[in-house]
Design a protein around this motif. Structure first.
Motif, short mmCIF file in Angstrom:
data_model
loop_
_atom_site.label_atom_id
_atom_site.label_comp_id
_atom_site.label_asym_id
_atom_site.label_seq_id
_atom_site.Cartn_x
_atom_site.Cartn_y
_atom_site.Cartn_z
N GLU A 149 -40.27 -30.36 -32.86
CA GLU A 149 -40.14 -28.91 -32.63
C GLU A 149 -41.35 -28.36 -31.88
N GLU A 150 -42.53 -28.80 -32.31
CA GLU A 150 -43.75 -28.32 -31.66
C GLU A 150 -43.80 -28.84 -30.21
N LEU A 154 -41.20 -29.46 -28.35
CA LEU A 154 -40.24 -28.66 -27.58
C LEU A 154 -40.83 -27.30 -27.24
N LEU A 155 -41.53 -26.72 -28.21
CA LEU A 155 -42.18 -25.43 -27.97
C LEU A 155 -43.19 -25.56 -26.84
N LEU A 200 -41.30 -25.87 -23.49
CA LEU A 200 -40.71 -24.61 -23.05
C LEU A 200 -41.80 -23.61 -22.68
N TRP A 235 -54.02 -25.95 -30.70
CA TRP A 235 -53.28 -26.10 -31.95
C TRP A 235 -52.17 -27.13 -31.77
N LEU A 239 -41.65 -35.91 -38.18
CA LEU A 239 -40.74 -35.95 -37.02
C LEU A 239 -40.25 -34.55 -36.67
N ILE A 240 -39.93 -33.76 -37.70
CA ILE A 240 -39.45 -32.40 -37.45
C ILE A 240 -40.54 -31.60 -36.73
N ILE A 241 -41.75 -31.65 -37.30
CA ILE A 241 -42.85 -30.87 -36.74
C ILE A 241 -43.18 -31.36 -35.32
#
Lengths: 298, 407
Positions: free
Chosen positions: A200-201, A203-204, A207, A164, A195-197
């Motif tokens: 953030e994705e 970074l996820l 991590l 995903w 850019l947000i998606i």
């Protein structure tokens, strides 16, 4: 079909071996193939490109931090950072497409069983839900340890998270890379959303891989310091029986152990795996620390 | 030999003159018969020697010595000649100097122009104009106030850190010399390049806090506009120029973005890197949302300068609001403006919001909820697996310490 030559002692339900009994000699240890060479290569391409994508991506995401600016200068500035990011993105896209083609070829064209459904499939099923709850009960000392199949639920989660993630990150990344082209089909604000998606994705993913996957797969006491199976493709009979008893028992019951049996991993391969694996883990943990510090400290 | 001869002449002249009553001097010849002697000093050891040839070549060469040394009427003359008063002829310059920062500074500060004291020669004018008997026109490259020499002349004091500290000034000489104006002067010998006096004036230099000063905040656009006429017209037509003209002291003038002395080539990487935060000093919300975008993120890394800065979209000088049809950010002009970098930009592409604020639910609802969803996804996945992993680790350790080899 009967399998009269099967000589392996049936691993009657997990009865811990007494401490005194010495482990079987390495020469007498049998080894089974878990991952094919192609799958190991896929993982190698995946984690190599991921490390570079993560490092360069974090530099862009946290471009205000001192370490990001320093790192960017070291490799030749932003131009180089974006070049490496795009280059690895292309490689990873290629690997992803090859994998999808491979899965479709096996599952659709060759009608191989167990690709899309069943005990060997990556697709989640009811047993995974039960395993998850049973595992938690075992964590809390409320029940026995669940018996896993070829892919345990957390391994399936790893797989689908990456799957995903690649679709989402890849699509939003290409949307930004070829923004004027994508703007023909997408509204302008979708480029803001991209850019947000993407970040953030990303970074996820960073991590999750460096904090969760590393521990679950490599650093937990059972595998510590590292599970070499993804590098060598082989695991010993003892490990196999212990980790995925259901798959092992099924293999014995179906009499297919001969097709899976293989030679012991050569010494050079183990050493090579060690070097590559530890390097990846070291880089990953460094990036994890940087990501956390940049995220929380600013 | 020559020296002996000169001394002989002097003695002879003295004897001759002492024998006679005081009489008018003839032009310079009589004076130079003594003062033309190299190395001649007065009783206190100060040089009173004048190089006749150089004096004749100077701008004052046609004057008589007594035109300036007014209290010398004849010979013998008083032991101490009165200080020359240049204002007799240069009245405007003298009155300008008298009201200038230098006159004020000189009150308690030896060495400032406008005072006779140590460091400076014996006369207020000479700090800048040099040897009084060798003053040449400012168009002469030998003049210390020739345009290419002015920075060095002013720098004699304003490049002195101790002096700068004493007067609470920035030590500007080095800053200027490294600026685009300084380079034009020092490297290219460009006479029209701005030197110190182009902006500050020469004799009547006033503090930038004085509304009459050319460096007073609201006068700066016109001061720079003396040379940069076209840019000043654009600036005056823009929103900042109009605000300044309307008396807004906070609106930016040239020096806010370009600095006063360290003026950089505006296309240089350094300038592009340093100036965006300057706009952010006032436009905080716009700067903060800009910082969230790809444009800014890339721009910070290793001096990557191509990404859009404020003025690439908004114009640098003729800044107009989006509702003005001439503005580059007017909706009808966006395709052209974005298309400067993004080849193939179309009507949909320019709907991109370069200042979107995903934290603001009212302004950007779609982005707000996308960000919220992503954050919740991130937090929930990580929290769940963190608990999962920690429990697993603890259980595995317990199982192992209880004797089970595998857990």
């Amino acid at each position: 079909m009967p399998e009269p030559t099967e000589t392996v002692p049936t691993p009657s339900v997990p009865e811990p071996l007494p401490e005194m009994v010495p482990a079987p000699e390495p020469s007498r240890q049998r080894w089974f193939l878990r991952f094919t060479l192609a799958q190991r290569y896929l993982h190698a391409v995946l984690f190599t490109t991921f490390l570079v994508l993560a490092a360069t991506g974090m530099v862009m995401r946290f471009s205000g931090s001192v370490w990001a600016i320093r790192l960017a200068r070291q490799v030749g500035g932003f131009g180089a950072i974006l070049f490496f990011h795009k280059f690895c993105a292309l490689l990873l896209t290629l690997a992803f497409l090859i994998h999808v083609r491979d899965v479709l070829a096996r599952g659709v064209f060759h009608r191989e069983k167990g690709i899309f459904w069943g005990s060997t499939s990556m697709v989640a099923n009811w047993k995974d839900v039960k395993d998850l709850f049973a595992h938690f009960r075992w964590f809390l000392g409320l029940g026995p340890k669940p018996q896993f199949e070829r892919y345990a639920y957390w391994e399936k989660f790893d797989y689908w998270a990456v799957f995903w993630g690649m679709v989402v990150i890849g699509f939003s990344g290409y949307a930004m890379w070829f923004a004027p082209f994508f703007a023909r089909f997408l509204p302008g604000w979708a480029l803001n959303a991209a850019l947000i998606i993407h970040s953030e994705e990303g970074l996820l993913a960073i991590l999750f891989i460096f904090a969760i996957h590393f521990v679950n797969t490599h650093l937990r006491p059972d595998s510590f310091p590292m599970d070499y199976v993804i590098f060598t493709g082989r695991e010993s009979e003892e490990e196999f029986k212990q980790r995925r008893p259901l798959e092992y028992q099924r293999m014995i019951a179906e009499g297919r152990s001969a097709t899976r049996i293989t030679d012991a991993p050569p010494k050079w391969l183990i050493n090579f795996s060690r070097v590559v694996g530890f390097t990846a883990i070291l880089i990953g943990l460094t990036l994890l620390v940087l990501a956390l510090s940049a995220y929380f400290v600013g | 030999m020559k020296k002996h001869f000169s001394i002989g002449v002097s003695i002879f002249a003295s004897v001759l003159l002492f024998a006679l009553p005081a009489r008018p001097l003839r032009a310079q010849t009589d004076c130079l018969s003594c003062h033309g002697t190299p190395g001649m000093t007065d009783a206190s050891g100060k040089s009173v020697s004048v190089d006749g040839d150089k004096f004749h070549a100077s701008i004052h060469g046609s004057l008589k010595c007594t035109d300036c040394h007014a209290n010398v009427k004849g010979y013998p003359h008083p032991a101490n000649a009165a200080q020359v008063d240049c204002s007799t002829c240069h009245a405007d310059e003298a009155s300008g100097l008298a009201g200038s920062v230098h006159a004020k500074a000189s009150a308690g500060a030896p060495g400032a122009p406008g005072v006779g004291a140590t460091g400076s020669p014996e006369h207020p004018c000479l700090s800048c104009h040099g040897d009084p008997h060798q003053i040449v026109p400012r168009t002469d490259p030998a003049s210390p106030v020739y345009p290419l020499n002015i920075p060095k002349t002013c720098g004699a004091c304003h490049g002195n850190p101790a002096l700068a500290k004493q007067h609470g000034l920035t030590n500007v000489y080095g800053l200027y010399m490294d600026s685009i104006h300084g380079f034009a002067v020092s490297r290219e010998g460009l006479l029209v390049a701005a030197n110190c006096t182009s902006c500050h004036g020469s004799h009547g230099i006033l503090s930038h806090t004085n509304p009459q000063s050319p460096t007073y905040r609201t006068n700066i656009p016109n001061t720079c506009g003396k040379c940069h006429v076209g840019i000043n017209e654009q600036y005056q037509a823009g929103i900042h120029g109009k605000a300044v003209a309307a008396g807004n002291q906070n609106a930016p003038v040239c020096t806010d973005c370009h600095t006063a002395h360290t003026i950089l080539e505006p296309t240089s990487a350094e300038f592009r890197m340093q100036s965006t935060p300057v706009c952010g000093n006032c436009h905080r919300d716009k700067f903060s949302t800009y910082r969230d975008t790809f444009h800014s993120q890339l721009g910070l890394l290793g001096g990557y300068v191509q990404t859009a800065r404020c003025w690439d979209c908004h114009q640098a000088h003729e800044i107009l609001p989006a509702r003005d049809p001439r503005s580059p950010i007017a909706p009808a002009n966006l395709i052209t403006t974005c298309g400067k970098c993004h080849i193939g930009a179309n009507a949909s592409f320019v709907q991109y919001q370069p200042h979107a604020n995903p934290r603001n639910r009212r302004l950007s609802p779609a982005l707000y909820f996308i960000r919220l969803f992503m954050n919740l996804l991130l937090a929930s996945v990580l929290t769940f697996f963190l608990i999962h992993t920690v429990l697993w680790l603890v259980r595995s350790h317990l199982a192992r310490s209880n004797g089970g080899k595998h857990a």
